[in-house]
Design a protein around this motif. Structure first.
Motif, PDB file in Angstrom:
ATOM      1  N   MET A  51     -18.991  53.915  11.128  1.00 22.70           N
ATOM      2  CA  MET A  51     -20.244  53.236  10.805  1.00 22.70           C
ATOM      3  C   MET A  51     -20.020  51.736  10.642  1.00 22.70           C
ATOM      4  SD  MET A  51     -21.924  56.007   8.184  1.00 22.70           S
ATOM      5  CE  MET A  51     -23.025  54.819   7.471  1.00 22.70           C
ATOM      6  N   ALA A  52     -18.940  51.356   9.959  1.00 24.89           N
ATOM      7  CA  ALA A  52     -18.659  49.943   9.725  1.00 24.89           C
ATOM      8  C   ALA A  52     -18.335  49.213  11.021  1.00 24.89           C
ATOM      9  CB  ALA A  52     -17.513  49.793   8.728  1.00 24.89           C
ATOM     10  N   LEU A  53     -17.743  49.903  11.989  1.00 24.54           N
ATOM     11  CA  LEU A  53     -17.387  49.268  13.254  1.00 24.54           C
ATOM     12  C   LEU A  53     -18.522  49.297  14.272  1.00 24.54           C
ATOM     13  CD1 LEU A  53     -13.726  50.577  13.640  1.00 24.54           C
ATOM     14  CD2 LEU A  53     -14.494  48.315  12.881  1.00 24.54           C
ATOM     15  N   GLY A  54     -19.662  49.839  13.885  1.00 28.36           N
ATOM     16  CA  GLY A  54     -20.818  49.841  14.774  1.00 28.36           C
ATOM     17  C   GLY A  54     -20.876  51.030  15.710  1.00 28.36           C
ATOM     18  N   ASN A  55     -19.981  51.970  15.557  1.00 30.36           N
ATOM     19  CA  ASN A  55     -19.947  53.160  16.401  1.00 30.36           C
ATOM     20  C   ASN A  55     -20.674  54.281  15.673  1.00 30.36           C
ATOM     21  OD1 ASN A  55     -19.303  54.881  18.460  1.00 30.36           O
ATOM     22  ND2 ASN A  55     -17.190  55.185  17.834  1.00 30.36           N
ATOM     23  N   ASN A  56     -21.918  54.016  15.272  1.00 30.24           N
ATOM     24  CA  ASN A  56     -22.618  54.918  14.362  1.00 30.24           C
ATOM     25  C   ASN A  56     -23.794  55.659  14.984  1.00 30.24           C
ATOM     26  OD1 ASN A  56     -24.176  52.687  14.657  1.00 30.24           O
ATOM     27  ND2 ASN A  56     -24.525  52.332  12.491  1.00 30.24           N
ATOM     28  N   SER A  57     -23.750  55.880  16.279  1.00 28.54           N
ATOM     29  CA  SER A  57     -24.842  56.634  16.883  1.00 28.54           C
ATOM     30  C   SER A  57     -24.707  58.104  16.517  1.00 28.54           C
ATOM     31  CB  SER A  57     -24.835  56.464  18.408  1.00 28.54           C
ATOM     32  OG  SER A  57     -23.716  57.121  18.960  1.00 28.54           O
ATOM     33  N   LEU A  58     -25.810  58.807  16.592  1.00 27.69           N
ATOM     34  CA  LEU A  58     -25.839  60.226  16.227  1.00 27.69           C
ATOM     35  C   LEU A  58     -24.845  61.038  17.048  1.00 27.69           C
ATOM     36  CD1 LEU A  58     -27.136  62.420  14.541  1.00 27.69           C
ATOM     37  CD2 LEU A  58     -28.914  62.627  16.269  1.00 27.69           C
ATOM     38  N   GLU A  59     -24.715  60.720  18.320  1.00 26.89           N
ATOM     39  CA  GLU A  59     -23.800  61.459  19.192  1.00 26.89           C
ATOM     40  C   GLU A  59     -22.351  61.284  18.742  1.00 26.89           C
ATOM     41  OE1 GLU A  59     -25.882  59.012  20.656  1.00 26.89           O
ATOM     42  OE2 GLU A  59     -27.480  60.432  21.068  1.00 26.89           O
ATOM     43  N   ASN A  60     -22.004  60.112  18.245  1.00 23.89           N
ATOM     44  CA  ASN A  60     -20.620  59.840  17.849  1.00 23.89           C
ATOM     45  C   ASN A  60     -20.263  60.446  16.502  1.00 23.89           C
ATOM     46  OD1 ASN A  60     -20.170  58.382  20.183  1.00 23.89           O
ATOM     47  ND2 ASN A  60     -20.761  56.455  19.256  1.00 23.89           N
ATOM     48  N   LEU A  61     -21.228  60.597  15.617  1.00 25.44           N
ATOM     49  CA  LEU A  61     -20.937  61.075  14.268  1.00 25.44           C
ATOM     50  C   LEU A  61     -21.311  62.539  14.022  1.00 25.44           C
ATOM     51  CD1 LEU A  61     -22.040  58.023  12.095  1.00 25.44           C
ATOM     52  CD2 LEU A  61     -19.731  58.759  12.614  1.00 25.44           C
TER      53      LEU A  61
END
Length: 153
Positions: free
Chosen positions: A39-49
């Protein structure tokens, strides 16, 4: 179905339980750290998490339900207002900082990012405190019920 014989003695059984305990908490905190870092690195899309979130929530619900059912709160902490406030404050600060970083990374607006961080800090702090107080009450009722059933025997 035939029950398989246990090949462990009591010492080995206790050691295995300790290993499983440590592995469970390593997975729990590792998943949380991985999600917060993403989340902090901006990789916080629903598909990624989604995968991590599902495993994390299943583990959290299982641990919570198992502890509540058996009247267990924590090894060292008591379910008091002071403890719940402290834990809520820690969670609020961490989430406030993470959302400040996310907001600043996405929009490069310092005041807006500060306000986002403060809003999340307050929201998470209040929500966490309310949830902990509710579960404190459930725990205390469960303890009374378990102690009452012990006295009847």
């Amino acid at each position: 179905m035939k029950k398989v014989k246990n090949n462990l003695d009591e010492r080995q059984e206790l050691k295995l339980l300790k290993i499983e305990h440590n592995g469970c908490w390593l997975a729990f905190w590792g998943l949380l750290a991985a999600m917060l870092l993403q989340m902090a690195l901006g990789n916080n899309s629903l598909e990624n998490l989604a995968g991590e979130w599902i495993v994390f929530m299943c583990l959290a619900v299982y641990l919570m339900a198992g502890c509540m059912k058996n009247g267990i709160w924590d090894r060292k902490l008591k379910p008091t207002l002071k403890t719940n406030t402290l834990i809520s404050g820690i969670a609020a600060i961490v989430m406030g900082i993470i959302w400040f970083v996310i907001s600043y990374h996405n929009y490069h607006n310092l005041m807006g990012s500060i306000m986002t961080g403060v809003f999340m800090l307050l929201s998470v702090g209040i929500l966490c405190l309310v949830v902990l107080m509710i579960f404190s009450r459930i725990y205390k009722r469960r303890i009374e019920k378990l102690e009452g059933s012990d006295e009847e025997q």
